[in-house]
Design a protein around this motif. Structure first.
Motif, PDB file in Angstrom:
ATOM      1  N   GLU A  85       0.808  -1.214   0.000  1.00  0.00           N
ATOM      2  CA  GLU A  85       0.000   0.000   0.000  1.00  0.00           C
ATOM      3  C   GLU A  85       0.843   1.267   0.000  1.00  0.00           C
ATOM      4  OE1 GLU A  85      -2.735  -0.137   3.219  1.00  0.00           O
ATOM      5  OE2 GLU A  85      -3.834  -1.874   2.443  1.00  0.00           O
ATOM      6  N   ASP A  86       2.059   1.199   0.547  1.00  0.00           N
ATOM      7  CA  ASP A  86       2.894   2.394   0.605  1.00  0.00           C
ATOM      8  C   ASP A  86       4.361   1.984   0.635  1.00  0.00           C
ATOM      9  OD1 ASP A  86       3.561   1.698   3.335  1.00  0.00           O
ATOM     10  OD2 ASP A  86       1.649   2.581   3.942  1.00  0.00           O
ATOM     11  N   ALA A  87       5.234   2.987   0.760  1.00  0.00           N
ATOM     12  CA  ALA A  87       6.678   2.748   0.704  1.00  0.00           C
ATOM     13  C   ALA A  87       7.324   2.735   2.086  1.00  0.00           C
ATOM     14  CB  ALA A  87       7.339   3.819  -0.172  1.00  0.00           C
ATOM     15  N   GLU A  88       6.533   2.546   3.134  1.00  0.00           N
ATOM     16  CA  GLU A  88       7.093   2.520   4.489  1.00  0.00           C
ATOM     17  C   GLU A  88       8.170   1.447   4.597  1.00  0.00           C
ATOM     18  OE1 GLU A  88       6.747   4.513   7.103  1.00  0.00           O
ATOM     19  OE2 GLU A  88       5.477   5.785   5.877  1.00  0.00           O
ATOM     20  N   GLY A  89       9.241   1.772   5.291  1.00  0.00           N
ATOM     21  CA  GLY A  89      10.337   0.826   5.476  1.00  0.00           C
ATOM     22  C   GLY A  89      11.478   1.012   4.500  1.00  0.00           C
ATOM     23  N   GLU A  90      11.270   1.869   3.487  1.00  0.00           N
ATOM     24  CA  GLU A  90      12.317   2.090   2.490  1.00  0.00           C
ATOM     25  C   GLU A  90      13.208   3.284   2.845  1.00  0.00           C
ATOM     26  OE1 GLU A  90      12.878  -0.080   0.255  1.00  0.00           O
ATOM     27  OE2 GLU A  90      11.053  -1.237   0.625  1.00  0.00           O
ATOM     28  N   ARG A 123      23.093   7.767  -0.922  1.00  0.00           N
ATOM     29  CA  ARG A 123      22.411   7.020   0.135  1.00  0.00           C
ATOM     30  C   ARG A 123      21.822   7.950   1.198  1.00  0.00           C
ATOM     31  NH1 ARG A 123      23.289   1.616  -0.430  1.00  0.00           N
ATOM     32  NH2 ARG A 123      24.934   1.056  -1.888  1.00  0.00           N
ATOM     33  N   LEU A 124      21.942   9.246   0.947  1.00  0.00           N
ATOM     34  CA  LEU A 124      21.421  10.254   1.865  1.00  0.00           C
ATOM     35  C   LEU A 124      20.367  11.100   1.174  1.00  0.00           C
ATOM     36  CD1 LEU A 124      24.724  11.618   3.451  1.00  0.00           C
ATOM     37  CD2 LEU A 124      23.029  10.169   4.572  1.00  0.00           C
ATOM     38  N   ASP A 135      18.093  16.565  11.394  1.00  0.00           N
ATOM     39  CA  ASP A 135      17.378  15.343  11.027  1.00  0.00           C
ATOM     40  C   ASP A 135      17.915  14.847   9.685  1.00  0.00           C
ATOM     41  OD1 ASP A 135      15.947  15.684  13.307  1.00  0.00           O
ATOM     42  OD2 ASP A 135      14.060  16.229  12.324  1.00  0.00           O
ATOM     43  N   ILE A 136      18.184  13.564   9.620  1.00  0.00           N
ATOM     44  CA  ILE A 136      18.773  12.947   8.437  1.00  0.00           C
ATOM     45  C   ILE A 136      17.803  11.913   7.877  1.00  0.00           C
ATOM     46  CG2 ILE A 136      20.816  11.770   7.516  1.00  0.00           C
ATOM     47  CD1 ILE A 136      21.448  14.393   8.981  1.00  0.00           C
ATOM     48  N   ILE A 137      17.593  11.950   6.584  1.00  0.00           N
ATOM     49  CA  ILE A 137      16.802  10.926   5.893  1.00  0.00           C
ATOM     50  C   ILE A 137      17.782  10.096   5.084  1.00  0.00           C
ATOM     51  CG2 ILE A 137      14.919  10.506   4.275  1.00  0.00           C
ATOM     52  CD1 ILE A 137      14.002  13.445   5.020  1.00  0.00           C
ATOM     53  N   ALA A 138      17.755   8.781   5.266  1.00  0.00           N
ATOM     54  CA  ALA A 138      18.799   7.945   4.675  1.00  0.00           C
ATOM     55  C   ALA A 138      18.266   6.577   4.269  1.00  0.00           C
ATOM     56  CB  ALA A 138      19.943   7.780   5.672  1.00  0.00           C
ATOM     57  N   ALA A 139      19.108   5.855   3.578  1.00  0.00           N
ATOM     58  CA  ALA A 139      18.794   4.477   3.226  1.00  0.00           C
ATOM     59  C   ALA A 139      18.822   3.617   4.488  1.00  0.00           C
ATOM     60  CB  ALA A 139      19.805   3.957   2.218  1.00  0.00           C
ATOM     61  N   PRO A 140      17.911   2.646   4.616  1.00  0.00           N
ATOM     62  CA  PRO A 140      17.856   1.806   5.827  1.00  0.00           C
ATOM     63  C   PRO A 140      19.175   1.102   6.133  1.00  0.00           C
ATOM     64  CG  PRO A 140      15.877   1.509   4.522  1.00  0.00           C
ATOM     65  CD  PRO A 140      16.814   2.331   3.682  1.00  0.00           C
ATOM     66  N   SER A 141      19.975   0.825   5.114  1.00  0.00           N
ATOM     67  CA  SER A 141      21.246   0.123   5.338  1.00  0.00           C
ATOM     68  C   SER A 141      22.213   0.933   6.188  1.00  0.00           C
ATOM     69  CB  SER A 141      21.900  -0.204   3.990  1.00  0.00           C
ATOM     70  OG  SER A 141      22.148   0.975   3.246  1.00  0.00           O
ATOM     71  N   LEU A 142      21.965   2.247   6.326  1.00  0.00           N
ATOM     72  CA  LEU A 142      22.871   3.094   7.110  1.00  0.00           C
ATOM     73  C   LEU A 142      22.459   3.220   8.572  1.00  0.00           C
ATOM     74  CD1 LEU A 142      23.492   6.031   4.606  1.00  0.00           C
ATOM     75  CD2 LEU A 142      25.087   4.213   5.222  1.00  0.00           C
ATOM     76  N   ASP A 144      22.150   1.265  11.377  1.00  0.00           N
ATOM     77  CA  ASP A 144      23.018   0.771  12.459  1.00  0.00           C
ATOM     78  C   ASP A 144      24.380   1.447  12.429  1.00  0.00           C
ATOM     79  OD1 ASP A 144      20.973  -0.872  13.251  1.00  0.00           O
ATOM     80  OD2 ASP A 144      21.767  -2.666  12.284  1.00  0.00           O
ATOM     81  N   PHE A 145      24.886   1.728  11.223  1.00  0.00           N
ATOM     82  CA  PHE A 145      26.184   2.389  11.103  1.00  0.00           C
ATOM     83  C   PHE A 145      26.132   3.772  11.734  1.00  0.00           C
ATOM     84  CE2 PHE A 145      29.025   5.229   8.702  1.00  0.00           C
ATOM     85  CZ  PHE A 145      30.238   4.618   8.954  1.00  0.00           C
ATOM     86  N   PHE A 146      25.082   4.529  11.455  1.00  0.00           N
ATOM     87  CA  PHE A 146      24.957   5.865  12.025  1.00  0.00           C
ATOM     88  C   PHE A 146      24.862   5.816  13.544  1.00  0.00           C
ATOM     89  CE2 PHE A 146      23.141   8.658   8.365  1.00  0.00           C
ATOM     90  CZ  PHE A 146      24.318   8.437   7.657  1.00  0.00           C
ATOM     91  N   LEU A 147      24.038   4.909  14.048  1.00  0.00           N
ATOM     92  CA  LEU A 147      23.841   4.820  15.495  1.00  0.00           C
ATOM     93  C   LEU A 147      25.116   4.395  16.210  1.00  0.00           C
ATOM     94  CD1 LEU A 147      20.308   3.137  15.601  1.00  0.00           C
ATOM     95  CD2 LEU A 147      20.862   5.535  16.060  1.00  0.00           C
ATOM     96  N   ARG A 148      25.930   3.619  15.515  1.00  0.00           N
ATOM     97  CA  ARG A 148      27.154   3.093  16.135  1.00  0.00           C
ATOM     98  C   ARG A 148      28.369   4.011  15.948  1.00  0.00           C
ATOM     99  NH1 ARG A 148      27.330  -1.101  13.293  1.00  0.00           N
ATOM    100  NH2 ARG A 148      28.975  -0.470  11.852  1.00  0.00           N
ATOM    101  N   GLU A 149      28.502   4.617  14.761  1.00  0.00           N
ATOM    102  CA  GLU A 149      29.749   5.291  14.405  1.00  0.00           C
ATOM    103  C   GLU A 149      29.683   6.813  14.369  1.00  0.00           C
ATOM    104  OE1 GLU A 149      32.493   3.681  14.090  1.00  0.00           O
ATOM    105  OE2 GLU A 149      31.700   1.628  14.065  1.00  0.00           O
TER     106      GLU A 149
END
Length: 261
Positions: A85-90, A123-124, A135-142, A144-149
């Protein structure tokens, strides 16, 4: 029309072909596997190319352009199967807070710190900077990296946390309304009015490749400008032809322009 022909007809520059081929691959992946498939972030010019490509390929629905909020500049194209129905999660949304610190951070500071971590620009999405956070909008693959590094920008310490789409702090866009008349809706005439310069100077900028019309470079001073078109002049800013009015007694066309401050 085959895939190669569609790409060749849509591409404006040789380097566009790789981007467009990847977009069609994402579309075919979504169709073949019956799953959502998303591109990387696209600039406004790239979004227009992608929409032209999909129209040429006969794809009129089943996809959305999403940047996290309606007015986002950078967006991804998400191809949706029938059940989605939508693009949530992307997309992922993160907030880097620097409350209580004397140093203010700019968009350049934030982007520079992310590039320094090796993050690729595509990817940003948009970076929304407020007085005490970004506030940053990014690809989901980033995520954990952002939160950690990601812990600082320059010498300013950051506290990074994931937020929801609805928590984004959107920028307050400031515009100056300009009402004037032009002899015609040529690009040089509208550019001159939008950026308070002579028509000759506007024509010079256009011929030098410094003016974009709807995010695409335009070298033709006599190119017609339609209502709603976005103008960007390198070194002068961005404006939009908000409204085209009627003719004056002297045969000039009334226009209203929004110039972004």
């Amino acid at each position: 029309m085959d895939k190669s022909t569609i790409i060749a007809k849509t591409a404006q520059e040789p380097e566009d072909r790789l981007l467009l081929a990847k977009v069609l691959d994402k579309y075919e992946q979504s169709q073949r596997k019956n799953i959502p498939a998303a591109t990387l972030f696209l600039s406004p010019r790239e979004q227009q190319l992608v929409q032209a490509l999909l129209n040429a390929a006969g794809v009129r629905s089943g996809y959305v352009l999403d940047g996290g909020y309606e007015e986002a500049e950078r967006k991804i194209a998400v191809f949706l199967p029938g059940w989605a129905e939508d693009a949530e999660g992307e997309l992922v949304f993160l907030r880097a807070s620097f409350h209580g610190q004397d140093s203010a951070l700019t968009h350049r500071d934030i982007l520079g710190s992310l590039m320094g971590l090796g993050v690729e620009r595509d990817r940003l999405g948009d970076i929304l900077v407020s007085p005490h956070s970004a506030d940053i909008i990014a690809a989901p693959s980033l995520r954990d990296f952002f939160l950690r590094e990601w812990g600082e920008a320059g010498r300013v310490k950051l506290r990074v946390a994931e937020i929801g789409r609805k928590e984004l702090i959107l920028p307050q866009v400031q515009v100056k309304l300009i009402r004037d008349t032009v002899s015609s809706l040529r690009l040089d005439a509208v550019t001159a009015t939008a950026f308070s310069m002579s028509r000759g100077r506007a024509a010079e900028l256009i011929s030098a490749g410094r003016v974009n019309l709807d995010h695409v470079p335009c070298l033709k001073p006599d190119k017609p400008v339609a209502e709603g078109a976005v103008l960007t002049a390198r070194g002068f800013g961005r404006a939009r032809l908000r409204e085209v009015g009627g003719l004056s007694k002297k045969g000039r066309t009334g226009i209203t322009i929004e110039r972004y401050l």
